[in-house]
Design an enzyme around this catalytic site. Structure first.
Site, short mmCIF file in Angstrom:
data_model
loop_
_atom_site.label_atom_id
_atom_site.label_comp_id
_atom_site.label_asym_id
_atom_site.label_seq_id
_atom_site.Cartn_x
_atom_site.Cartn_y
_atom_site.Cartn_z
N LYS A 215 -62.92 -6.21 -46.23
CA LYS A 215 -63.19 -4.86 -46.71
C LYS A 215 -64.41 -4.30 -45.98
O LYS A 215 -65.27 -5.07 -45.56
CB LYS A 215 -63.46 -4.88 -48.23
CG LYS A 215 -62.38 -5.55 -49.07
CD LYS A 215 -61.11 -4.75 -49.14
CE LYS A 215 -60.09 -5.44 -50.05
NZ LYS A 215 -58.83 -4.66 -50.15
N HIS B 7 -47.11 -9.52 -47.01
CA HIS B 7 -47.65 -8.59 -47.99
C HIS B 7 -46.51 -7.73 -48.53
O HIS B 7 -45.57 -7.42 -47.81
CB HIS B 7 -48.74 -7.71 -47.38
CG HIS B 7 -49.58 -7.03 -48.43
ND1 HIS B 7 -49.16 -5.89 -49.08
CD2 HIS B 7 -50.78 -7.35 -48.97
CE1 HIS B 7 -50.08 -5.53 -49.97
NE2 HIS B 7 -51.06 -6.40 -49.93
#
Length: 475
Positions: free
Chosen positions: A175, A294
């Site tokens: 992140k 994902h």
């Protein structure tokens, strides 16, 4: 028109519209071991009987259309048609039914999830006679399972490649997910891996944007993981997202990852598509790459309770198409997931054989005939206080992935990784000593903070953080 054609039409063909249930509702049918079985949650329009609605689903997802056609006489429809063979009302819901449909195996191309879904969840979902339609589960027959390669490697081979046993694997999504330069991104990867994580991960949004092109990211991440490996003596990995705008570009990225010698790549299998995913999975097996999956876009498909497709179906499809990891919810974090339902499809991912269990949402017994298993990935809003619950819920064969729960540590990325690794090791040791993680979890974490200032700091930061909302996904 030739005389022969005229005779055929006049004798065997009667134009017009017939009720679907006359042909496609067959309650006396005994299913075959080779049939693909589907459980649909059907919400008919007012005035439409459930038998007609279930038959319409069977028809429109197999051989039927809205009117009788003369070419029906050129084949054996009884051999190829889908059949609605059982209907039951949904307890506690008005005008909702579970309709069971059997499809002959000849309707589907071997080894193609794309073709299977095009039929079973195709145009029928827009059918006007239905207010809503949801595919709850599929039984994939052994004969069809064996036409797929399945996951590139599977759980045991992955553990052997990584030389890591007896505990869940630890990961972290880097992140902020967008905006970092490739060099700063690689720095974060290095710090997390050096701190004790097994994996770091590209966010699903990260492909090849102007601020960070894919080749630069791959190079800096490879440098980071090799440096971390040298310093820790452990095998490390970073999920390099190979998802791209074309299959050709996707494969170019996977080939470059292999040339760098990294252990794992990643794909967004729903946005990328099943054809692309199966292609990448085959390449990964042939070239020794693990494949992390994902599920971006899944909630568009699976979150509404009466329309769409349950994630357990998407999970089964992924096991056929191929992937070594897939995100599966956390039960305790920020993303949707009720415990029994989540563990139901987690078992479908990992186990070779799963019995029918309606309390966990499993409508059919499923055998995978030694198809490799898939590691479920718990990710989304989790931190060190969740570690006992995650270890108890998911067990050893899982990946626990902390993004903000690593990078949000007040002392930095590496201390955040240390905190998670210490918490995990403490929970695994306590479990192996016979302690009850569900009951003693907080005590176990507090005891471990005495020996780890990094864990103590993490516990202080996240002691009040909870995500308490009712789950939408219930039986």
């Amino acid at each position: 028109m030739s005389p022969q054609t005229e005779t055929k039409a006049s004798v065997e063909f009667k134009a017009g519209v017939k009720d679907y249930k006359l042909t496609y509702y067959t309650p006396e049918y005994e299913t075959l071991d080779t049939d693909i079985l589907a459980a649909f949650r059907v919400s008919p329009q007012p005035g439409v009987p459930p038998e007609e609605a279930g038959a319409a689903v069977a028809a429109e997802s197999s051989t039927g259309t809205w009117t009788t056609v003369w070419t029906d006489g050129l084949t054996n429809l009884d051999r190829y048609k889908g059949r609605c063979y059982h209907i039951e009302p949904v307890a506690g819901e008005e005008n909702q039914y579970i309709c069971y449909v059997a499809y002959p195996l000849d309707l589907f191309e071997e080894g193609s999830v794309t073709n299977m879904f095009t039929s079973i969840v195709g145009n029928v979902f827009g059918f006007k006679a239905l207010r809503a339609l949801r595919l709850e589960d599929l039984r994939i027959p052994v004969a069809y399972v064996k036409t797929f390669q399945g996951p590139p490697h599977g759980i045991q081979v992955e553990r052997d490649k990584l030389n890591k046993y007896g505990r869940p694997l630890l990961g972290c999504t880097i992140k902020p997910k967008l905006g970092l330069s490739a060099k700063n991104y690689g720095r974060a990867v290095y710090e997390c891996l050096r701190g004790g994580l097994d994996f770091t991960k590209d966010d699903e949004n990260v492909n090849s944007q102007p601020f960070m092109r894919w080749r630069d990211r791959f190079l800096f991440c490879a440098e980071a993981l090799y440096k971390a490996q040298a310093e820790t003596g452990e095998i490390k990995g970073h999920y390099l997202n190979a998802t791209a705008g074309t299959c050709e570009d996707m494969m170019k990225r996977a080939v470059f990852a292999r040339e760098l010698g990294v252990p794992i790549v990643m794909h967004d299998y729903l946005t990328g598509g099943f054809t692309a995913n199966t292609t990448l999975s085959h390449y990964c097996r042939d070239n020794g790459l693990l494949l992390h999956i994902h599920r971006a876009m899944h909630a568009v498909i699976d979150r509404q309770k009466n329309h769409g497709m349950h994630f357990r179906v998407l999970a089964k499809a992924l096991r056929l198409s191929g992937g070594d990891h897939i995100h599966s919810g956390t039960v305790v974090g920020k993303l949707e997931g009720e415990r029994d339902i989540t563990l139901g499809f987690v078992d479908l991912l990992r186990d070779d054989y799963t019995e029918k269990d309606r309390s966990r949402g499993i409508y059919f017994t499923q055998s995978w005939v030694s198809t490799p298993g898939v590691l479920p990935v718990a990710s989304g809003g989790i931190h060190v206080w969740h570690m006992p619950a995650l270890t108890e819920i998911f067990g050893d064969d899982s990946v626990l992935q902390f993004g903000g729960g690593t990078l949000g540590h007040p002392w930095g990325n590496a201390p955040g990784a240390v905190a998670n690794r210490v918490a995990l090791e403490a929970c695994v040791q306590a479990r192996n000593e016979g302690r009850d993680l569900a009951r003693e979890g907080n005590t176990i974490i507090r005891e471990a903070t005495k020996w780890s200032p990094e864990l103590a700091a993490a516990c202080e930061v996240w002691k009040e953080i909870k995500f308490e909302f009712p789950a939408m996904d219930t039986v």
